[in-house]
Motif scaffolding. Structure first.
Motif, PDB file in Angstrom:
ATOM      1  N   ASN A 410       0.837  -1.246   0.064  1.00 23.19           N
ATOM      2  CA  ASN A 410       0.061   0.058   0.040  1.00 23.19           C
ATOM      3  C   ASN A 410       0.819   1.292   0.045  1.00 23.19           C
ATOM      4  O   ASN A 410       0.567   2.272  -0.668  1.00 23.19           O
ATOM      5  N   GLU A 411       2.027   1.189   0.932  1.00 23.82           N
ATOM      6  CA  GLU A 411       2.846   2.240   0.846  1.00 23.82           C
ATOM      7  C   GLU A 411       3.392   2.667  -0.740  1.00 23.82           C
ATOM      8  O   GLU A 411       3.367   3.744  -0.795  1.00 23.82           O
ATOM      9  N   ASN A 412       3.830   1.694  -1.238  1.00 25.48           N
ATOM     10  CA  ASN A 412       4.443   1.883  -2.755  1.00 25.48           C
ATOM     11  C   ASN A 412       3.379   2.519  -3.499  1.00 25.48           C
ATOM     12  O   ASN A 412       3.780   3.113  -4.637  1.00 25.48           O
ATOM     13  N   ILE A 413       2.136   1.943  -3.562  1.00 28.13           N
ATOM     14  CA  ILE A 413       1.153   2.065  -4.380  1.00 28.13           C
ATOM     15  C   ILE A 413       0.575   3.893  -4.232  1.00 28.13           C
ATOM     16  O   ILE A 413       0.568   4.454  -5.125  1.00 28.13           O
ATOM     17  N   GLU A 414       0.720   4.060  -3.104  1.00 29.35           N
ATOM     18  CA  GLU A 414       0.250   5.340  -2.604  1.00 29.35           C
ATOM     19  C   GLU A 414       1.423   6.438  -3.434  1.00 29.35           C
ATOM     20  O   GLU A 414       1.147   7.736  -3.706  1.00 29.35           O
ATOM     21  N   MET A 419      -0.022  12.678  -5.611  1.00 29.99           N
ATOM     22  CA  MET A 419      -0.570  13.946  -6.600  1.00 29.99           C
ATOM     23  C   MET A 419       0.673  14.490  -6.920  1.00 29.99           C
ATOM     24  O   MET A 419       0.398  15.265  -8.293  1.00 29.99           O
ATOM     25  N   GLU A 420       1.656  14.636  -6.550  1.00 28.42           N
ATOM     26  CA  GLU A 420       3.109  15.494  -7.008  1.00 28.42           C
ATOM     27  C   GLU A 420       3.453  14.524  -7.846  1.00 28.42           C
ATOM     28  O   GLU A 420       4.244  15.076  -8.865  1.00 28.42           O
ATOM     29  N   ASN A 421       3.351  13.283  -7.984  1.00 26.30           N
ATOM     30  CA  ASN A 421       3.908  12.416  -9.177  1.00 26.30           C
ATOM     31  C   ASN A 421       2.880  12.245 -10.555  1.00 26.30           C
ATOM     32  O   ASN A 421       3.543  11.604 -11.462  1.00 26.30           O
ATOM     33  N   ARG A 422       1.683  12.672 -10.349  1.00 27.54           N
ATOM     34  CA  ARG A 422       0.773  12.397 -11.476  1.00 27.54           C
ATOM     35  C   ARG A 422       0.210  13.691 -12.032  1.00 27.54           C
ATOM     36  O   ARG A 422       0.120  14.673 -11.311  1.00 27.54           O
ATOM     37  N   GLU A 423       0.110  13.678 -13.203  1.00 27.47           N
ATOM     38  CA  GLU A 423      -0.571  15.029 -13.967  1.00 27.47           C
ATOM     39  C   GLU A 423      -1.722  14.690 -14.603  1.00 27.47           C
ATOM     40  O   GLU A 423      -2.076  13.471 -15.247  1.00 27.47           O
ATOM     41  N   MET A 424      -2.440  15.530 -15.105  1.00 33.05           N
ATOM     42  CA  MET A 424      -3.643  15.148 -15.771  1.00 33.05           C
ATOM     43  C   MET A 424      -3.259  14.816 -17.246  1.00 33.05           C
ATOM     44  O   MET A 424      -2.222  15.137 -17.960  1.00 33.05           O
ATOM     45  N   SER A 459      -9.455  11.438 -21.388  1.00 27.49           N
ATOM     46  CA  SER A 459      -9.248  12.637 -22.081  1.00 27.49           C
ATOM     47  C   SER A 459      -7.757  13.458 -21.630  1.00 27.49           C
ATOM     48  O   SER A 459      -7.234  12.760 -20.804  1.00 27.49           O
ATOM     49  N   GLU A 460      -7.479  14.450 -22.152  1.00 30.39           N
ATOM     50  CA  GLU A 460      -6.229  15.068 -21.782  1.00 30.39           C
ATOM     51  C   GLU A 460      -6.405  15.637 -20.545  1.00 30.39           C
ATOM     52  O   GLU A 460      -5.225  15.924 -19.901  1.00 30.39           O
ATOM     53  N   TYR A 461      -7.458  16.001 -19.917  1.00 30.36           N
ATOM     54  CA  TYR A 461      -7.602  16.442 -18.537  1.00 30.36           C
ATOM     55  C   TYR A 461      -8.251  15.615 -17.477  1.00 30.36           C
ATOM     56  O   TYR A 461      -8.686  16.044 -16.703  1.00 30.36           O
ATOM     57  N   ASP A 462      -8.083  14.610 -17.670  1.00 31.93           N
ATOM     58  CA  ASP A 462      -8.425  13.489 -16.882  1.00 31.93           C
ATOM     59  C   ASP A 462      -7.264  12.939 -15.985  1.00 31.93           C
ATOM     60  O   ASP A 462      -6.079  12.810 -16.541  1.00 31.93           O
ATOM     61  N   LEU A 463      -7.515  12.954 -14.652  1.00 30.60           N
ATOM     62  CA  LEU A 463      -6.487  12.721 -13.832  1.00 30.60           C
ATOM     63  C   LEU A 463      -6.787  11.177 -13.116  1.00 30.60           C
ATOM     64  O   LEU A 463      -7.824  10.973 -12.681  1.00 30.60           O
TER      65      LEU A 463
END
Length: 474
Positions: A410-414, A419-424, A459-463
């Motif tokens: 769970n720690e590695n998945i989180e 949020m800092e590692n993923r973009e829309m 879509s391009e704006y989907d997170l």
């Protein structure tokens, strides 16, 4: 030519230091000291000194790392690095909510609930009315807006007439300076004294890593020095953070009363029929590390999609909050004008995503009016998000407990979904997911049931966000 062994200045750990020193002793004193066993008193002293040198070298490297934003770990050092390029780490920002004020019964005159009246939840989260709420004669309800946080008034001190004098605010968690007065006169806040004249009654504000505010005055060349003996007084607000993004029907108490046309008190109640939005915790170092260099490269001009994306992700309003995630997409291109749509998301008190308020979107559009291309039309709309469920079978290594392995997974998945590692618009590659799972301590192998291939946003704006996680561990 020296007969000493050349020291390796790259190996700076304890064992390498011991090995290098022993090599030097053997070369310099081959017949004097020959016993380097661990039970030797000389070896004990050698290892103690190596330990001290190892610590000193570690702290030297650590201090060097703190001089650069890309490696800084201490918030104050990151604040200082960003200040050098004109970027300010955002403090916590407050949420805003629409409120309904209700009378127990109608009265024959207007009832006024004054601006600044405190409204609280059962968890003692405080909001303050932004403006007077007036309930018209014969009506039961009135509507207004409130901002999370609490206002304080404080005497900072007495001016000594020196240049660049500063005053520290007593409370931490400062989110807004509403007023600074010197004597009986209000002074004006500026971002920098660079363009202040010798007579400008200005001040600047700095917020440190602990959320403490410092008020700084000028030097009679850039910004006027407060007259010696004059009292410096401040009105400021404290609060902010995700906790202010309360759900609907959470406000329950008015810490005050309404007043009729004759000034008589009238009992009122409060509720919020919509959730509060815009509240965010203080900007993280990771966020600043990502967006500060991009913002600096813009040089106060917005041209490309990347420029608008950086501006949206770096924007914060002291009264309306900030976006949690944002992405700019040019939808129409022509020789005369472009239409840039900012897809944005805010967060609720639990960290989930919600649509930004219209007021926050309008504030962003207004803030960039002087830096955007004059032919660009900018609008803000809600982005979308898609949860990704993860399930599968895990074979654990001997010597580990099932609960321990699940916690590591769970720690590695989180971390992967942080949020800092993923973009829309960013896909989740199945190889990255397997890498995160396989690297968890105690995991021998993993076989995923869902997902079974790379997950692509609609879509391009989907997170992509983390959904349900379920593993069978054996």
């Amino acid at each position: 030519m020296s007969d000493l062994v050349r020291i390796n200045y790259i190996d700076k750990d304890h064992d390498s230091i011991v090995s290098d020193v022993i090599a030097q002793i053997k070369a310099k004193y081959p017949d004097t000291w020959t016993d380097f066993e661990h039970d030797n008193a000389g070896r004990m002293l050698l290892e103690v000194h190596a330990y001290i040198i190892d610590l000193l070298l570690f702290y030297l490297d650590r201090q060097a790392n703190e001089c650069f934003l890309v490696t800084a770990r201490e918030r104050q050092k990151a604040i200082n690095c960003c200040k050098a390029i004109g970027y300010v780490l955002s403090s916590a920002v407050p949420s805003k909510v629409t409120v309904k004020i209700t009378l127990k019964q109608t009265v024959p005159s207007n009832v006024t609930i004054n601006a600044g009246t405190e409204l609280t939840t059962s968890e003692k989260i405080v909001f303050e009315l932004d403006a007077d709420v007036i309930i018209l004669a014969g009506e039961l309800n009135g509507f207004g807006t409130a901002t999370q946080g609490k206002t304080y008034t404080e005497i900072l001190g007495i001016s000594d007439g020196s240049a660049n004098q500063s005053f520290l605010i007593s409370k931490t968690g400062v989110i807004d300076i509403k007023q600074i007065s010197v004597g009986y006169e209000k002074w004006t806040e500026v971002e920098s004294f660079a363009f202040a004249s010798a007579l400008s009654k200005n001040y600047t504000v700095e917020i440190d890593a602990l959320g403490r505010g410092k008020i700084i005055f000028g030097d009679n060349r850039n910004g006027l020095i407060p007259t010696a003996g004059s009292m410096v007084k401040i009105v400021y607000r404290v609060g902010g953070g995700l906790k202010g993004n309360i759900v609907k029907n959470t406000l329950i108490k008015v810490n005050g009363t309404g007043y009729d046309a004759n000034g008589q008190p009238v009992a009122v109640t409060v509720t919020n029929e919509e959730a509060a939005t815009g509240g965010e915790d203080e900007e993280t170092i990771a966020h600043a590390r990502k967006w500060a260099p991009v913002t600096y490269s813009q040089q106060n001009r917005l041209v490309t999609e990347e420029d608008y994306t950086a501006a949206a992700n770096s924007f914060a309003d002291k009264g309306l909050g900030r976006f949690a995630k944002a992405k700019a997409i040019i939808h129409e291109r022509s020789g005369e004008a472009n239409v840039i749509r900012i897809y944005a998301l805010c967060r609720d008190a639990d960290g989930g995503f919600i649509a930004p308020s219209k007021a926050l979107g309008d504030a962003f559009v207004s803030a960039i009016d002087d830096t955007k291309m004059i032919t660009d039309h900018v609008e803000v709309t809600a982005g979308t998000y898609q949860s990704v469920d993860i399930s599968g079978t895990v074979k654990m290594q001997p010597g580990y407990l099932k609960e321990e392995v699940l916690a590591n997974l769970n720690e590695n998945i989180e971390i992967l979904f942080d949020m800092e590692n993923r973009e829309m618009g960013q896909s989740l590659r199945i190889s990255d997911l397997y890498k995160a799972l396989d690297s968890a301590p105690g995991v021998d192998w993993v076989e995923l049931t869902t997902p079974q291939s790379t997950v692509t946003p609609v879509s391009e704006y989907d997170l992509l966000t983390l959904g349900n996680v379920n593993f069978e561990v054996s």
